[in-house]
Design an enzyme around this catalytic site. Structure first.
Site, PDB file in Angstrom:
ATOM      1  N   SER A  36       0.804  -1.229   0.000  1.00 34.81           N
ATOM      2  CA  SER A  36       0.000   0.000   0.000  1.00 34.81           C
ATOM      3  C   SER A  36       0.835   1.277   0.000  1.00 34.81           C
ATOM      4  CB  SER A  36      -0.936   0.010   1.209  1.00 34.81           C
ATOM      5  OG  SER A  36      -0.192  -0.053   2.406  1.00 34.81           O
ATOM      6  N   ASP A 325      -3.536   8.423   7.383  1.00 35.40           N
ATOM      7  CA  ASP A 325      -4.447   7.498   8.054  1.00 35.40           C
ATOM      8  C   ASP A 325      -3.660   6.677   9.067  1.00 35.40           C
ATOM      9  OD1 ASP A 325      -3.290   5.281   6.827  1.00 35.40           O
ATOM     10  OD2 ASP A 325      -4.976   4.872   5.482  1.00 35.40           O
ATOM     11  N   HIS A 328      -0.573   5.127   7.165  1.00 36.01           N
ATOM     12  CA  HIS A 328       0.122   5.695   6.007  1.00 36.01           C
ATOM     13  C   HIS A 328       0.467   7.174   6.171  1.00 36.01           C
ATOM     14  CE1 HIS A 328      -2.274   2.209   4.516  1.00 36.01           C
ATOM     15  NE2 HIS A 328      -1.095   1.918   3.978  1.00 36.01           N
TER      16      HIS A 328
END
Ligand code: NAG
Ligand code: NAG
Ligand code: NAG
Ligand code: NAG
Ligand code: NAG
Length: 350
Positions: A36, A325, A328
């Site tokens: 990610s 978030d 991240h």
């Protein structure tokens, strides 16, 4: 003479910006693999919960659109593409953008929740690194058809290949998977190293000669880690950070061995552990004011589907936040990281 890391970064940046502003990108293409940290939308049409193609993701990106990036704006790899002189970001290989001549300057195979351990990807419905390599093979055939074998091979050997994985193997697998409890962190890292080593050898076999790999961030300091694994103390999980350091040492060692055994390979380990830890520890040094809570929602656990337009508490402006978030970094933090990557990656360009 003592030259600070920052100054070095600025100097290298200056040299690069000068070169780039006077012509072509510094390398023919940028090819991206991983999880990610680097995904730009390959998970969008997959059956998986690990997605980010809805608001507020992407609210500070081009046209304020969510793309599948786990960020409010650009990823570190997006800044890297800019610094290398590209005028567009490598598109998600599975998206409709990955067509036409544009793909000659690179594509992105990364898939959120993928990892070195192939069960990590399977557990979450992500694209395993093996499958990412299969897609790369497919991509290569397309490029050969477009420009012929000789030029294609020059692209593959000149391109920078970036690999960013490992966090999901720990956070989204090892620490929560009862079936892995039999392994110590050391043993689990060894398993990941075998997979890493095999990945690099296969990539080399496909013609890659310039490869950069990021190490693990301080996984015990990510906002959601503190909530999930911090035993209610609101403190970093020091043990998780120790596991990351152990993994990172092995990554360095394994990379040195690979570099020695594969002629003509430039393999650079990018340290993101220390730069991110510095931002978390001394946020104000880099213009941040918040490094414990993320911007999205309460900032203590929300990520993927839990970070959405109905999340309560999302900040108005993420530029002062190290984290976007629960897991991240924000665009602002990614920009700092990308500057560090550039300074560490000069060898890959020269
Ligand atoms: C997902 O599907 C949409 C609609 O068909 C398409 O526009 C997009 O390119 C696809 N993206 C990916 C990553 O598959
Ligand atoms: C994982 O790798 C092993 C060994 O290469 C392979 O047999 C297995 O099918 C892979 N599993 C997945 C989910 O890709
Ligand atoms: C690994 O190597 C990188 C680059 O050479 C260095 O910055 C980093 O501190 C090393 N990491 C560990 C854990 O030894
Ligand atoms: C890395 O290599 C050094 C030197 O060969 C060795 O002393 C060290 O134990 C290795 N570290 C790990 C984590 O394997
Ligand atoms: C966020 O704050 C920064 C710094 O104060 C400012 O430059 C930027 O314009 C703001 N962005 C938005 C979207 O309000």
């Amino acid at each position: 003479m003592i030259v600070s890391g920052k100054l070095l970064v600025s100097l290298s940046l200056l040299v690069l910006v000068f070169k780039v502003s006077h012509g072509q990108p510094l390398v023919p293409a940028l090819i991206i693999f991983g999880d990610s940290v680097a995904d730009v939308g390959n998970n969008n049409n997959r059956t998986t919960l690990v997605k980010a193609n809805f608001p507020p993701y992407g609210r500070d990106f081009v046209n304020h659109q969510p793309t599948g990036r786990f960020c409010n704006g650009k990823l570190a790899t997006d800044f890297t593409a800019e610094y290398l002189g590209f005028t567009s970001y490598p598109p998600a290989f599975l998206s409709q953008e990955a067509t036409g001549m544009g793909i000659l300057t690179g594509v992105n195979f990364a898939s959120a929740a993928s990892g070195y351990y192939n069960w990590t990807a399977q557990l979450w419905g992500a694209i395993s690194l093996d499958q990412q390599l299969n897609y790369y093979n497919e991509y290569q055939s397309i490029v050969v058809n477009m420009v012929g074998e000789a030029e294609a091979n020059a692209i593959f050997s000149g391109a920078i290949h970036l690999l960013s994985a490992g966090t999901s193997d720990f956070i989204q697998n090892y620490y929560i998977n009862p079936f892995l409890r039999g392994y110590t962190p050391d043993q689990f890292s060894e398993i990941l190293m075998r997979s890493y080593s095999s990945f690099i050898q296969k990539l080399y076999g496909l013609g890659a000669r310039r490869i950069g790999v990021t190490n693990l961030p301080p996984i015990g300091c990510l906002p959601a880690s503190i909530t999930l694994f911090g035993s209610g103390s609101n403190q970093w999980n020091i043990k998780l950070n120790q596991d990351a350091i152990l993994f990172n040492n092995k990554l360095n060692n394994t990379s040195q061995t690979l570099q020695k055994s594969l002629p003509g390979l430039k393999l650079v380990v990018f340290d993101i552990y220390q730069p991110l830890l510095d931002m978390i520890t001394n946020p104000s040094d880099n213009g941040f004011f918040e490094s414990r809570r993320a911007c999205c929602g309460t900032g203590t656990f929300e990520t993927s589907v839990l970070c959405n337009s109905r999340s309560v508490g999302t900040c108005n402006n993420a530029t002062g936040y190290v984290f976007w978030d629960g897991f991240h970094p924000s665009e602002a933090a990614n920009e700092v990281l990308a500057g560090d990557l550039l300074a560490q990656g000069i060898d890959l360009i020269s």
